[in-house]
Scaffold this motif. Structure first.
Motif, PDB file in Angstrom:
ATOM      1  N   ASP A 138       0.837  -1.202   0.000  1.00  0.00           N
ATOM      2  CA  ASP A 138       0.000   0.000   0.000  1.00  0.00           C
ATOM      3  C   ASP A 138       0.873   1.254   0.000  1.00  0.00           C
ATOM      4  OD1 ASP A 138      -2.826   1.318   0.678  1.00  0.00           O
ATOM      5  OD2 ASP A 138      -1.346   2.189   2.034  1.00  0.00           O
ATOM      6  N   LEU A 139       1.914   1.242   0.816  1.00  0.00           N
ATOM      7  CA  LEU A 139       2.821   2.390   0.864  1.00  0.00           C
ATOM      8  C   LEU A 139       3.584   2.528  -0.454  1.00  0.00           C
ATOM      9  CD1 LEU A 139       4.215   2.038   4.501  1.00  0.00           C
ATOM     10  CD2 LEU A 139       2.209   3.304   3.701  1.00  0.00           C
ATOM     11  N   GLY A 140       4.009   1.377  -1.021  1.00  0.00           N
ATOM     12  CA  GLY A 140       4.698   1.418  -2.305  1.00  0.00           C
ATOM     13  C   GLY A 140       3.812   1.968  -3.408  1.00  0.00           C
ATOM     14  N   ALA A 141       2.528   1.599  -3.379  1.00  0.00           N
ATOM     15  CA  ALA A 141       1.590   2.120  -4.381  1.00  0.00           C
ATOM     16  C   ALA A 141       1.494   3.639  -4.286  1.00  0.00           C
ATOM     17  CB  ALA A 141       0.216   1.473  -4.181  1.00  0.00           C
ATOM     18  N   ARG A 142       1.497   4.177  -3.079  1.00  0.00           N
ATOM     19  CA  ARG A 142       1.418   5.625  -2.887  1.00  0.00           C
ATOM     20  C   ARG A 142       2.652   6.323  -3.442  1.00  0.00           C
ATOM     21  NH1 ARG A 142      -2.680   6.901   0.860  1.00  0.00           N
ATOM     22  NH2 ARG A 142      -3.650   4.991   1.673  1.00  0.00           N
ATOM     23  N   VAL A 143       3.817   5.710  -3.241  1.00  0.00           N
ATOM     24  CA  VAL A 143       5.048   6.297  -3.789  1.00  0.00           C
ATOM     25  C   VAL A 143       5.004   6.280  -5.313  1.00  0.00           C
ATOM     26  CG1 VAL A 143       7.548   6.011  -3.983  1.00  0.00           C
ATOM     27  CG2 VAL A 143       6.431   5.706  -1.760  1.00  0.00           C
ATOM     28  N   SER A 144       4.587   5.161  -5.884  1.00  0.00           N
ATOM     29  CA  SER A 144       4.597   5.026  -7.342  1.00  0.00           C
ATOM     30  C   SER A 144       3.624   5.987  -8.025  1.00  0.00           C
ATOM     31  CB  SER A 144       4.250   3.584  -7.740  1.00  0.00           C
ATOM     32  OG  SER A 144       2.879   3.305  -7.490  1.00  0.00           O
ATOM     33  N   ALA A 145       2.517   6.306  -7.359  1.00  0.00           N
ATOM     34  CA  ALA A 145       1.502   7.165  -7.958  1.00  0.00           C
ATOM     35  C   ALA A 145       1.507   8.582  -7.414  1.00  0.00           C
ATOM     36  CB  ALA A 145       0.123   6.537  -7.736  1.00  0.00           C
ATOM     37  N   GLY A 146       2.374   8.848  -6.439  1.00  0.00           N
ATOM     38  CA  GLY A 146       2.420  10.187  -5.855  1.00  0.00           C
ATOM     39  C   GLY A 146       1.195  10.509  -5.020  1.00  0.00           C
ATOM     40  N   LYS A 147       0.546   9.485  -4.446  1.00  0.00           N
ATOM     41  CA  LYS A 147      -0.672   9.688  -3.656  1.00  0.00           C
ATOM     42  C   LYS A 147      -0.335  10.170  -2.246  1.00  0.00           C
ATOM     43  CE  LYS A 147      -3.607   6.302  -3.842  1.00  0.00           C
ATOM     44  NZ  LYS A 147      -4.122   4.904  -3.814  1.00  0.00           N
ATOM     45  N   ASP A 148      -1.312  10.848  -1.616  1.00  0.00           N
ATOM     46  CA  ASP A 148      -1.122  11.295  -0.241  1.00  0.00           C
ATOM     47  C   ASP A 148      -0.959  10.099   0.692  1.00  0.00           C
ATOM     48  OD1 ASP A 148      -1.337  13.888  -1.080  1.00  0.00           O
ATOM     49  OD2 ASP A 148      -3.388  14.202  -0.338  1.00  0.00           O
ATOM     50  N   TRP A 149      -0.369  10.365   1.865  1.00  0.00           N
ATOM     51  CA  TRP A 149      -0.115   9.321   2.842  1.00  0.00           C
ATOM     52  C   TRP A 149      -1.338   9.078   3.716  1.00  0.00           C
ATOM     53  CZ3 TRP A 149       3.980   6.353   2.099  1.00  0.00           C
ATOM     54  CH2 TRP A 149       5.014   6.862   1.307  1.00  0.00           C
ATOM     55  N   PRO A 150      -1.397   7.975   4.432  1.00  0.00           N
ATOM     56  CA  PRO A 150      -2.596   7.627   5.205  1.00  0.00           C
ATOM     57  C   PRO A 150      -3.017   8.668   6.237  1.00  0.00           C
ATOM     58  CG  PRO A 150      -1.190   5.702   4.967  1.00  0.00           C
ATOM     59  CD  PRO A 150      -0.418   6.865   4.422  1.00  0.00           C
ATOM     60  N   ASP A 151      -2.070   9.429   6.785  1.00  0.00           N
ATOM     61  CA  ASP A 151      -2.428  10.438   7.792  1.00  0.00           C
ATOM     62  C   ASP A 151      -2.724  11.795   7.171  1.00  0.00           C
ATOM     63  OD1 ASP A 151       0.103  11.077   6.959  1.00  0.00           O
ATOM     64  OD2 ASP A 151       0.990  11.170   8.968  1.00  0.00           O
ATOM     65  N   GLY A 152      -2.778  11.860   5.835  1.00  0.00           N
ATOM     66  CA  GLY A 152      -3.081  13.111   5.162  1.00  0.00           C
ATOM     67  C   GLY A 152      -1.877  13.897   4.702  1.00  0.00           C
ATOM     68  N   ALA A 153      -0.669  13.439   5.083  1.00  0.00           N
ATOM     69  CA  ALA A 153       0.542  14.130   4.626  1.00  0.00           C
ATOM     70  C   ALA A 153       0.612  14.053   3.104  1.00  0.00           C
ATOM     71  CB  ALA A 153       1.780  13.499   5.253  1.00  0.00           C
ATOM     72  N   PRO A 154       1.013  15.150   2.451  1.00  0.00           N
ATOM     73  CA  PRO A 154       1.032  15.147   0.979  1.00  0.00           C
ATOM     74  C   PRO A 154       2.078  14.201   0.416  1.00  0.00           C
ATOM     75  CG  PRO A 154       2.062  17.135   1.855  1.00  0.00           C
ATOM     76  CD  PRO A 154       1.441  16.440   3.023  1.00  0.00           C
ATOM     77  N   GLY A 155       1.726  13.519  -0.647  1.00  0.00           N
ATOM     78  CA  GLY A 155       2.680  12.663  -1.339  1.00  0.00           C
ATOM     79  C   GLY A 155       3.563  13.497  -2.236  1.00  0.00           C
ATOM     80  N   GLY A 156       4.688  12.979  -2.620  1.00  0.00           N
ATOM     81  CA  GLY A 156       5.602  13.695  -3.502  1.00  0.00           C
ATOM     82  C   GLY A 156       5.347  13.348  -4.955  1.00  0.00           C
ATOM     83  N   ASP A 157       6.318  13.674  -5.786  1.00  0.00           N
ATOM     84  CA  ASP A 157       6.218  13.298  -7.190  1.00  0.00           C
ATOM     85  C   ASP A 157       6.258  11.778  -7.310  1.00  0.00           C
ATOM     86  OD1 ASP A 157       6.191  15.964  -7.927  1.00  0.00           O
ATOM     87  OD2 ASP A 157       8.387  16.059  -8.146  1.00  0.00           O
ATOM     88  N   PRO A 158       5.548  11.213  -8.251  1.00  0.00           N
ATOM     89  CA  PRO A 158       5.615   9.757  -8.452  1.00  0.00           C
ATOM     90  C   PRO A 158       7.061   9.302  -8.634  1.00  0.00           C
ATOM     91  CG  PRO A 158       3.848  10.694  -9.756  1.00  0.00           C
ATOM     92  CD  PRO A 158       4.620  11.860  -9.199  1.00  0.00           C
ATOM     93  N   ALA A 159       7.392   8.188  -7.995  1.00  0.00           N
ATOM     94  CA  ALA A 159       8.776   7.696  -8.036  1.00  0.00           C
ATOM     95  C   ALA A 159       8.769   6.176  -8.066  1.00  0.00           C
ATOM     96  CB  ALA A 159       9.554   8.216  -6.835  1.00  0.00           C
ATOM     97  N   GLY A 160       9.958   5.612  -8.276  1.00  0.00           N
ATOM     98  CA  GLY A 160      10.094   4.171  -8.390  1.00  0.00           C
ATOM     99  C   GLY A 160      10.118   3.457  -7.049  1.00  0.00           C
TER     100      GLY A 160
END
Length: 440
Positions: A49-71
C-alpha cells in the motif's frame, strides 16, 4: 596526527541539513527503517500500500502530501508476483510501470559459468544500488530481511548484522532511497518492542525509525501501525487500518482509518502477552483439574508434572495453574510422597462471597473446578445424603475421617467439611498455614 587512509571531518566545515522525508515524520529519505510484526498481521499488504502511494504520488494515510511519483523496488521472498503482489498493488492504485522486483542476480561458479540465484545481502548491494539509481527508486522494501541475508551472516550476531546494515545504510544515504526492512517477531516475551524483532538488536539499532504492526487486542480485524523507534523526530501517533476484500482483484487491500489511535507498541505487546499467558494458564487449569479428577482428586506431584510435560505445559505455567485452581500440596507416608489434590467440594456460600479475593474463598479457589459432592462422598465411602459421622483429629487438629455433608463444618476450624482433601485434611487451613501456592 591521524592514521593513513582515515577520514576525519571537522564539524565546523559541515553544513547543517534538514531531514528529508518520504512520508513526513515517519519514513526518512536515505535511511533504513524497520517494520516488525507477527505473520498474518498484514505487513506485506501494508508495505505494498505504501509502495503504491510512492509510485503514484498519492497522499499518505495520515493526510501528509505525497511527492512526485517515483520508483519502488521490491525484494519479496514470500509472495508470488503474479498471483499476490500485482493484484495487491493494483487494488492499492499503484502505477505498476514504476514498481520493480529484483528476483534473481547472476553469479559465476568457480569455473566461470554464470547462473541465476536469488539476491543476497551484502553480496548484491552493488546490483541493488545500480537498479535504485537507474529506475529512480525512492522506496526499497526487503520482505523479509532474514530471507536475504547471506549464509555467512549470523542474523543473531550483532557484529555480523551491523556490518551488513552499515553497508545498506550507506547505499541508502548515497541514493536518497528509503529502505524498509520487514521482520517477524521473535518468541520472546515482554513489551519492549526494540527486543521483539527477529535477529540481533543491531538490526533495529542501525535503523533510524522502526514500527510495529499488530492486531488491536480489542478488535482482531483491526491492525495498528505503531512507532517503536524514532531517532529523527518526535514519535508520531499510531494509526489503524483494516484488511478488506477487493473482489475485483481477488485480494485484500488496506483501508486506513481516519485519525490517530491511542495504542502504543508497548501496550500492544503487553496486551498480546497477557492474552497469550491468560490463554495458556486457563488451558493448564482445565487440564490439571481434569487430570486430578480422573485420578480420584489426587495424584503424586511427579506424575502430574510428567503428564503435563507431555502436554507441553511448562512447570512454571503448571504451578500457576495449580495456585489458581486451589490445588493443595501435601507430603505423607514413608518415604514421603509429594501429592497434589483438589478440595472435595465447593466452599460454602460464606466463604465464596466473604473471601479476601473477592468472590472466591480464602485460597482464591474457583468453585467451578470441583467434582460434584455426591460423587466424591460415594468415592470416600460416605453414601450420598447420609448423616454426619464423628471425625477423629490428627496432630494438626484438623478433622479427619469420612466426608460430612456439604452444609456441615469442621468442629475444629469451622470451615465447611466440603473443603476437606481426599486425605481428610482441611484445604483452607493448609493453604493459610503453609501458603500453599508458594509450596507448589
Amino acid at each position: 596526527m591521524s592514521a593513513p587512509d582515515s577520514t576525519v571531518t571537522t564539524l565546523a566545515e559541515v553544513t547543517a541539513e534538514r531531514v528529508a522525508w518520504l512520508w513526513l515524520n515517519r519514513l526518512p529519505r536515505g535511511k533504513v527503517v524497520v517494520f516488525d510484526g507477527d505473520p498474518a498481521t498484514g505487513k506485506s499488504t501494508l508495505t505494498l500500500d505504501l509502495g503504491a502511494r510512492v509510485s503514484a504520488g498519492k497522499d499518505w494515510p495520515d493526510g501528509a502530501p505525497g511527492g512526485d511519483p517515483a520508483g519502488v523496488l521490491l525484494l519479496s521472498a514470500e509472495d508470488g508476483l503474479a498471483d499476490t503482489i500485482v493484484p495487491r498493488l493494483t487494488a492499492a492504485g499503484a502505477d505498476l510501470a514504476r514498481v520493480h522486483a529484483l528476483t534473481e542476480v547472476v553469479v559465476f561458479d568457480e569455473d566461470g559459468a554464470p547462473r541465476q540465484v536469488p539476491p543476497s545481502l551484502p553480496r548484491d548491494l552493488a546490483v541493488i544500488e545500480r537498479v535504485v539509481t537507474e529506475k529512480n527508486i525512492k522506496l526499497v522494501v526487503v520482505d523479509v530481511l532474514m530471507a536475504y541475508l547471506s549464509g555467512k551472516v549470523d542474523s543473531h550476531r550483532d557484529q555480523d548484522v551491523r556490518g551488513v546494515l552499515h553497508q545498506l545504510a550507506a547505499m541508502a544515504e548515497r541514493t536518497g532511497a528509503t529502505v524498509v526492512l520487514v521482520r517477524h517477531l521473535n518468541k520472546a516475551s515482554g513489551s519492549n518492542a526494540l527486543y521483539r524483532g527477529g535477529g540481533s538488536i543491531g538490526i533495529v539499532g542501525a535503523a533510524r525509525a522502526a514500527y510495529l504492526v499488530a492486531r488491536d487486542p480489542e478488535d482482531a480485524d483491526r491492525r495498528i501501525f505503531a512507532v517503536t523507534k524514532s531517532n529523527l523526530t518526535a514519535e508520531p501517533p499510531s494509526l489503524a487500518y483494516r484488511l478488506v476484500d477487493d473482489p475485483t482483484n481477488g485480494c485484500a487491500r488496506v483501508q486506513w482509518e481516519d485519525g490517530p489511535v491511542d495504542h502504543t507498541a508497548a501496550t500492544l505487546l503487553r496486551d498480546a502477552a497477557d492474552d497469550e499467558t491468560r490463554t495458556e494458564r486457563d488451558e493448564a487449569v482445565d487440564w490439571l483439574t481434569g487430570y486430578l479428577k480422573a485420578n480420584g482428586g489426587q495424584a503424586p506431584r511427579k506424575d502430574v508434572m510428567k503428564a503435563a510435560a507431555a502436554e507441553r505445559f511448562s512447570e512454571r505455567t503448571l504451578k500457576r495453574a495449580a495456585a489458581r485452581a486451589g490445588v493443595v500440596s501435601e507430603r505423607y507416608g514413608y518415604p514421603a510422597v509429594a501429592t497434589w489434590s483438589l478440595p472435595v467440594g465447593p466452599p460454602s456460600t460464606q466463604y465464596v462471597q466473604g473471601g479476601p479475593t473477592g468472590g472466591r474463598g480464602p485460597t482464591g479457589v474457583d468453585p467451578g473446578i470441583y467434582p460434584d459432592p455426591p460423587a466424591q462422598s460415594a468415592q470416600l465411602g460416605q453414601p450420598s445424603g447420609s448423616g454426619p459421622t464423628e471425625p477423629t483429629a490428627d496432630q494438626d487438629g484438623h478433622a479427619r475421617g469420612q466426608l460430612r455433608l456439604v452444609e456441615d463444618t469442621s468442629p475444629d476450624c469451622g470451615h465447611p467439611a466440603s473443603v476437606m482433601t481426599t486425605t481428610g485434611k482441611c484445604a483452607l487451613c493448609i493453604a493459610a498455614k503453609h501458603a500453599a501456592p508458594a509450596r507448589l
